[in-house]
Motif scaffolding. Structure first.
Motif, PDB file in Angstrom:
ATOM      1  N   ASP A   1       8.825 -19.697 -25.229  1.00 55.66           N
ATOM      2  CA  ASP A   1       9.350 -20.078 -23.921  1.00 55.66           C
ATOM      3  C   ASP A   1       9.570 -21.589 -23.888  1.00 55.66           C
ATOM      4  OD1 ASP A   1       6.965 -21.491 -22.668  1.00 55.66           O
ATOM      5  OD2 ASP A   1       6.066 -19.538 -23.099  1.00 55.66           O
ATOM      6  N   GLU A   2      10.295 -22.039 -22.878  1.00 52.87           N
ATOM      7  CA  GLU A   2      10.725 -23.444 -22.853  1.00 52.87           C
ATOM      8  C   GLU A   2       9.596 -24.427 -22.589  1.00 52.87           C
ATOM      9  OE1 GLU A   2      12.974 -24.694 -19.134  1.00 52.87           O
ATOM     10  OE2 GLU A   2      13.176 -22.501 -19.048  1.00 52.87           O
ATOM     11  N   THR A   3       8.429 -23.937 -22.181  1.00 54.67           N
ATOM     12  CA  THR A   3       7.294 -24.848 -21.967  1.00 54.67           C
ATOM     13  C   THR A   3       6.471 -25.039 -23.230  1.00 54.67           C
ATOM     14  OG1 THR A   3       5.814 -23.054 -21.250  1.00 54.67           O
ATOM     15  CG2 THR A   3       7.158 -24.124 -19.555  1.00 54.67           C
ATOM     16  N   THR A   4       6.766 -24.278 -24.278  1.00 52.97           N
ATOM     17  CA  THR A   4       5.982 -24.339 -25.507  1.00 52.97           C
ATOM     18  C   THR A   4       6.353 -25.576 -26.330  1.00 52.97           C
ATOM     19  OG1 THR A   4       5.816 -21.936 -25.621  1.00 52.97           O
ATOM     20  CG2 THR A   4       5.377 -23.151 -27.648  1.00 52.97           C
ATOM     21  N   LYS A   5       5.346 -26.308 -26.745  1.00 57.33           N
ATOM     22  CA  LYS A   5       5.530 -27.497 -27.567  1.00 57.33           C
ATOM     23  C   LYS A   5       6.201 -27.120 -28.891  1.00 57.33           C
ATOM     24  CE  LYS A   5       2.680 -31.145 -29.665  1.00 57.33           C
ATOM     25  NZ  LYS A   5       1.278 -31.563 -29.938  1.00 57.33           N
ATOM     26  N   ILE A   6       6.959 -28.049 -29.444  1.00 61.64           N
ATOM     27  CA  ILE A   6       7.579 -27.864 -30.752  1.00 61.64           C
ATOM     28  C   ILE A   6       6.683 -28.488 -31.810  1.00 61.64           C
ATOM     29  CG2 ILE A   6       9.545 -28.428 -32.227  1.00 61.64           C
ATOM     30  CD1 ILE A   6      11.282 -28.427 -29.700  1.00 61.64           C
ATOM     31  N   ASP A   7       6.078 -27.665 -32.642  1.00 61.88           N
ATOM     32  CA  ASP A   7       5.297 -28.109 -33.791  1.00 61.88           C
ATOM     33  C   ASP A   7       5.989 -27.599 -35.047  1.00 61.88           C
ATOM     34  OD1 ASP A   7       3.374 -29.342 -32.254  1.00 61.88           O
ATOM     35  OD2 ASP A   7       1.983 -27.664 -32.302  1.00 61.88           O
ATOM     36  N   ALA A   8       6.169 -28.468 -36.027  1.00 64.84           N
ATOM     37  CA  ALA A   8       6.855 -28.055 -37.254  1.00 64.84           C
ATOM     38  C   ALA A   8       6.301 -28.811 -38.445  1.00 64.84           C
ATOM     39  CB  ALA A   8       8.358 -28.289 -37.134  1.00 64.84           C
ATOM     40  N   GLU A   9       6.065 -28.073 -39.518  1.00 68.82           N
ATOM     41  CA  GLU A   9       5.640 -28.685 -40.773  1.00 68.82           C
ATOM     42  C   GLU A   9       6.871 -29.188 -41.530  1.00 68.82           C
ATOM     43  OE1 GLU A   9       2.609 -29.167 -41.597  1.00 68.82           O
ATOM     44  OE2 GLU A   9       1.303 -27.474 -41.130  1.00 68.82           O
ATOM     45  N   LEU A  10       6.675 -30.259 -42.288  1.00 65.86           N
ATOM     46  CA  LEU A  10       7.647 -30.693 -43.295  1.00 65.86           C
ATOM     47  C   LEU A  10       7.092 -30.251 -44.634  1.00 65.86           C
ATOM     48  CD1 LEU A  10       8.402 -34.322 -42.051  1.00 65.86           C
ATOM     49  CD2 LEU A  10       9.739 -32.253 -41.616  1.00 65.86           C
ATOM     50  N   LEU A  11       7.805 -29.381 -45.319  1.00 64.75           N
ATOM     51  CA  LEU A  11       7.290 -28.767 -46.537  1.00 64.75           C
ATOM     52  C   LEU A  11       8.116 -29.168 -47.750  1.00 64.75           C
ATOM     53  CD1 LEU A  11       6.559 -25.123 -45.265  1.00 64.75           C
ATOM     54  CD2 LEU A  11       4.952 -27.028 -45.487  1.00 64.75           C
ATOM     55  N   VAL A  12       7.429 -29.358 -48.868  1.00 64.06           N
ATOM     56  CA  VAL A  12       8.058 -29.587 -50.167  1.00 64.06           C
ATOM     57  C   VAL A  12       7.519 -28.524 -51.110  1.00 64.06           C
ATOM     58  CG1 VAL A  12       8.293 -31.137 -52.139  1.00 64.06           C
ATOM     59  CG2 VAL A  12       8.287 -32.071 -49.834  1.00 64.06           C
ATOM     60  N   GLY A  13       8.406 -27.760 -51.744  1.00 58.76           N
ATOM     61  CA  GLY A  13       7.928 -26.717 -52.643  1.00 58.76           C
ATOM     62  C   GLY A  13       9.054 -25.883 -53.190  1.00 58.76           C
ATOM     63  N   MET A  14       8.724 -24.664 -53.548  1.00 56.65           N
ATOM     64  CA  MET A  14       9.702 -23.743 -54.109  1.00 56.65           C
ATOM     65  C   MET A  14       9.368 -22.329 -53.684  1.00 56.65           C
ATOM     66  SD  MET A  14       8.378 -24.180 -58.050  1.00 56.65           S
ATOM     67  CE  MET A  14       9.628 -23.088 -58.724  1.00 56.65           C
ATOM     68  N   ASP A  15      10.379 -21.474 -53.695  1.00 60.87           N
ATOM     69  CA  ASP A  15      10.225 -20.074 -53.287  1.00 60.87           C
ATOM     70  C   ASP A  15       9.659 -19.955 -51.882  1.00 60.87           C
ATOM     71  OD1 ASP A  15      11.192 -19.253 -55.787  1.00 60.87           O
ATOM     72  OD2 ASP A  15       9.185 -19.352 -56.663  1.00 60.87           O
ATOM     73  N   MET A  16      10.004 -20.895 -51.007  1.00 58.03           N
ATOM     74  CA  MET A  16       9.586 -20.920 -49.602  1.00 58.03           C
ATOM     75  C   MET A  16       8.078 -21.063 -49.430  1.00 58.03           C
ATOM     76  SD  MET A  16      12.275 -18.330 -47.715  1.00 58.03           S
ATOM     77  CE  MET A  16      12.006 -19.076 -46.093  1.00 58.03           C
ATOM     78  N   VAL A  17       7.435 -21.583 -50.466  1.00 56.31           N
ATOM     79  CA  VAL A  17       6.015 -21.935 -50.382  1.00 56.31           C
ATOM     80  C   VAL A  17       5.929 -23.421 -50.685  1.00 56.31           C
ATOM     81  CG1 VAL A  17       3.708 -21.593 -51.334  1.00 56.31           C
ATOM     82  CG2 VAL A  17       5.276 -19.647 -51.111  1.00 56.31           C
ATOM     83  N   GLY A  18       5.333 -24.190 -49.767  1.00 57.70           N
ATOM     84  CA  GLY A  18       5.364 -25.623 -49.966  1.00 57.70           C
ATOM     85  C   GLY A  18       4.094 -26.331 -49.552  1.00 57.70           C
TER      86      GLY A  18
END
Length: 277
Positions: A37-54
């Protein structure tokens, strides 16, 4: 332990991660929640890796060229404190599809021999630069490559109204349709731009993670207009990336590198069924 010691530890850890060889290591934004919902904070990791594991990066201001979020015509910078993890922690700008963008300053990696450089070029469909390396009479051992990473992510807060936008990054991928409102499976055109111009005849790598955790990998070539059609399936997380290469002058490059690569990534998650706008 003092703040200066803590900062030194953070910088040491980050330096070890950012200095990883470019081969096979993508850089992407991974929101904790793509849909909320629009009140939810935006938290996001910055990932470095391969095969979508970082490996998750921490927030280091000195490593960031620009970082912001955009909703329609609203754009605000992403701010943080040294050591923040997730590295991106910010508030939504309202209801609709948000675009997160994060661009790093130039980092570098080194090659002990030409074979490793060749392997990287082969993987990213850039093998023509191997002959250019020889034509420029560049060293075949112990040389550097500079690289800059340009990451975007699409996420929804509240309604799914809106879409991806051309943000003016040096290199960027743009979803020409809103993946959250599409009926899937279906094709979506992805546009690759460099300096605002189409990146023609270049290979994109498409990775997607199914609900059971299995990761699929596919490839698509851009056409003369910089567009590549990609098949999307419901209920998956997607990571799309593309790499370009340019010559640099070792005499003036900050890392004495004869090459500079630019990495673009785009992430989003397809819902189980199309969302209302």
């Amino acid at each position: 332990m003092g703040q200066r010691q803590i900062a030194c530890i953070f910088l040491s850890l980050a330096s070890g991660i950012f200095g990883m060889p470019a081969l096979s290591h993508e850089f992407w934004i991974a929101p904790t929640s793509y849909l909320a919902d629009e009140t939810t904070k935006i938290d996001a990791e910055l990932l470095v890796g391969m095969d979508m594991v970082g490996s998750a990066q921490i927030h280091i201001k000195n490593e960031i060229k620009q970082s912001f979020r955009q909703l329609a015509d609203q754009r605000k910078p992403n701010k943080g404190r040294l050591g923040d993890r997730p590295a991106l922690q910010t508030m939504a700008l309202g209801s609709g599809l948000h675009v997160l963008a994060h661009v790093t300053k130039q980092q570098s990696t080194s090659y002990k021999d030409l074979q490793k450089f060749q392997a990287f070029l082969e993987e990213k469909d850039l093998l023509a630069y191997l002959q250019e390396h020889r034509d420029r009479n560049l060293p075949e051992k112990d040389f550097a490559e500079g690289y800059v990473r340009h990451a975007k992510s699409l996420l929804v807060r509240g309604s799914a109204m809106g879409g991806d936008q051309i943000l003016g990054l040096r290199l960027e991928l743009v979803a020409m349709n809103n993946p959250y409102v599409m009926t899937l499976p279906n094709n979506i055109p992805i546009l690759a731009l460099e300096h605002g111009k189409p990146v023609a005849n270049r290979r994109m790598t498409i990775q997607s993670r199914r609900p059971d955790g299995v990761t699929d990998r596919a490839f698509a070539m851009t056409n003369d207009q910089g567009l590549a059609n990609i098949m999307l399936y419901p209920d998956r997380e997607y990571l799309i990336d593309l790499v370009t290469m340019e010559q640099s002058d070792p005499a003036t490059d900050p890392h004495q590198a004869p090459w500079r690569s630019h990495w673009a990534s785009l992430t989003f998650q397809t819902p189980t069924k199309a969302l209302a706008q």
